[in-house]
Design a protein around this motif. Structure first.
Motif, PDB file in Angstrom:
ATOM      1  N   GLU A 302       0.831  -1.199   0.000  1.00 41.52           N
ATOM      2  CA  GLU A 302       0.000   0.000   0.000  1.00 41.52           C
ATOM      3  C   GLU A 302       0.871   1.257   0.000  1.00 41.52           C
ATOM      4  N   VAL A 322     -15.299  10.060  -7.505  1.00 45.95           N
ATOM      5  CA  VAL A 322     -15.987   9.117  -6.627  1.00 45.95           C
ATOM      6  C   VAL A 322     -16.890   9.859  -5.657  1.00 45.95           C
ATOM      7  N   THR A 328     -17.647   4.697  -9.790  1.00 46.02           N
ATOM      8  CA  THR A 328     -17.744   3.757  -8.674  1.00 46.02           C
ATOM      9  C   THR A 328     -16.357   3.562  -8.062  1.00 46.02           C
ATOM     10  N   PRO A 329     -16.302   3.232  -6.767  1.00 47.23           N
ATOM     11  CA  PRO A 329     -14.995   2.990  -6.141  1.00 47.23           C
ATOM     12  C   PRO A 329     -14.194   1.895  -6.828  1.00 47.23           C
ATOM     13  N   TRP A 330     -14.864   0.822  -7.283  1.00 46.91           N
ATOM     14  CA  TRP A 330     -14.128  -0.260  -7.948  1.00 46.91           C
ATOM     15  C   TRP A 330     -13.532   0.204  -9.266  1.00 46.91           C
ATOM     16  N   ALA A 331     -14.301   0.970 -10.042  1.00 48.93           N
ATOM     17  CA  ALA A 331     -13.773   1.491 -11.295  1.00 48.93           C
ATOM     18  C   ALA A 331     -12.627   2.467 -11.036  1.00 48.93           C
ATOM     19  N   ALA A 333     -10.585   2.400  -8.456  1.00 45.86           N
ATOM     20  CA  ALA A 333      -9.420   1.601  -8.075  1.00 45.86           C
ATOM     21  C   ALA A 333      -8.745   1.021  -9.301  1.00 45.86           C
ATOM     22  N   GLY A 334      -9.543   0.599 -10.288  1.00 43.80           N
ATOM     23  CA  GLY A 334      -8.956   0.071 -11.517  1.00 43.80           C
ATOM     24  C   GLY A 334      -8.134   1.111 -12.249  1.00 43.80           C
ATOM     25  N   GLN A 335      -8.634   2.344 -12.293  1.00 46.95           N
ATOM     26  CA  GLN A 335      -7.876   3.410 -12.935  1.00 46.95           C
ATOM     27  C   GLN A 335      -6.549   3.673 -12.235  1.00 46.95           C
TER      28      GLN A 335
END
Length: 340
Positions: A302, A322, A328-331, A333-335
């Motif tokens: 991290e 966000v 979305t948080p998942w999208a 995070a992917g970025q």
């Protein structure tokens, strides 16, 4: 000049002499309380240079760790954890001649980040005892309220010659889970007549406990405490057997009168003897070491992730999107992960 800035300004301006890893190790192995306090401050620091030095110190004293009995103590607010810790601690240091270290984790403010660190004020007699060392530390937002460096502080206390170490939890949320992964014996303090509003919390904690103590069995509350003990004994029979093979006992005690404290300590010693003979004690410690390794890897990854230049450049915009509900948080995070 220093008088104009207050009486402590001069002393604050004089830096403490720096110590090498060898200096820390030598002082710890000699049982120097001052060196222990400084070493714990070192491992609590988030500065990279302090962290590097702290790891050198821990590696140097590692062969001298592992000899203490590690006791986790938890309970709902108001159960009297600090009073109980002082009473049991005084029994250990005065009656049994033990050297005791208490690592008390204080909850940090979610707004300002500060902690009161008032555990020493709640244990005035134990604080002054030469065979006891009490160290309050801020939870600092760590999982379950356990300070990030509590594990390392525990090892430092063992290297300094303390043969019993208490780890007191904040007593809320997931703090019990985190402390359970640090200690050999997990002691749950309960109140008689606390009501049913905490049953959801009690179930999870009781499954982890190695013993239950009903506190404040004094001043006319003895009968209620005994009744609560019987009720909890009945509830424990519904739980699956512990992996240790230990039958979880329920007792009553009074930190004010001292009743039940010798019996509680005898239970802990019996548990240690039984699990050491069966090999469970050693197995559990090995599992905890591996858990610590996994957490250290997560923390390191991290830190490296957020140190990446691409992540630092992209993060503000992603956070704003966000927060505005545009991503979305998942999208998001992917970025961010693509920046690696």
């Amino acid at each position: 000049m220093w008088r104009e800035r207050g009486p402590n300004a001069y002393f604050a301006a004089v830096p403490a002499p720096s110590l090498s890893a060898a200096d820390y190790a030598q002082g710890l192995l000699a049982g120097q309380r001052g060196t222990l306090a400084r070493a714990i401050t070192l491992v609590e620091s988030t500065l990279p240079q302090h962290q590097a030095l702290a790891q050198d110190v821990l590696q140097a004293v590692l062969p001298h760790t592992g000899g203490a009995l590690r006791l986790g103590i938890t309970g709902v607010p108001g159960v009297g954890k600090s009073t109980f810790i002082e009473a049991l601690g005084l029994y250990l240091v005065e009656k049994l001649g033990k050297k005791l270290a208490v690592l008390a984790v204080d909850p940090s403010s979610p707004r300002g980040g500060g902690s009161i660190l008032g555990d020493k004020t709640r244990m005035p007699q134990l604080t002054l005892h030469p065979r006891a060392f009490i160290r309050p530390s801020p939870a600092s937002g760590s999982l379950g309220g356990v300070a990030r460096a509590t594990r390392e502080a525990l090892l430092l206390c063992e290297a300094a010659g303390y043969d019993v170490i208490f780890v007191e939890t904040v007593g809320v949320g997931q703090s019990e889970v985190a402390v359970h992964g640090l200690v050999d014996f997990f002691l749950l303090l309960m109140l008689a007549g606390a009501g049913d509003e905490l049953q959801g919390v009690k179930r999870g904690i009781m499954e982890m406990a190695d013993a239950l103590l009903i506190t404040k069995a004094d001043h006319g509350n003895e009968q209620a405490a005994r009744r609560a003990a019987r009720d909890y004994e009945g509830a424990l029979h519904l739980f699956p057997p512990a992996a240790s093979g230990w039958a979880v006992p329920v007792r009553t005690c009074s930190a004010l009168s001292g009743d039940g404290l010798p019996d509680a300590w005898q239970l802990i010693e019996q548990y240690a003897a039984q699990t050491q003979a069966s090999g469970y004690w050693q197995q559990r410690r090995a599992q905890q070491q591996l858990q610590w390794l996994e957490e250290a890897v997560r923390q390191a990854l991290e830190a490296q992730f957020y140190a990446q230049a691409g992540v630092q450049a992209t993060l503000p915009g992603v956070r704003q999107a966000v927060a505005a509900g545009q991503l979305t948080p998942w999208a998001a995070a992917g970025q961010l992960l693509q920046q690696l």
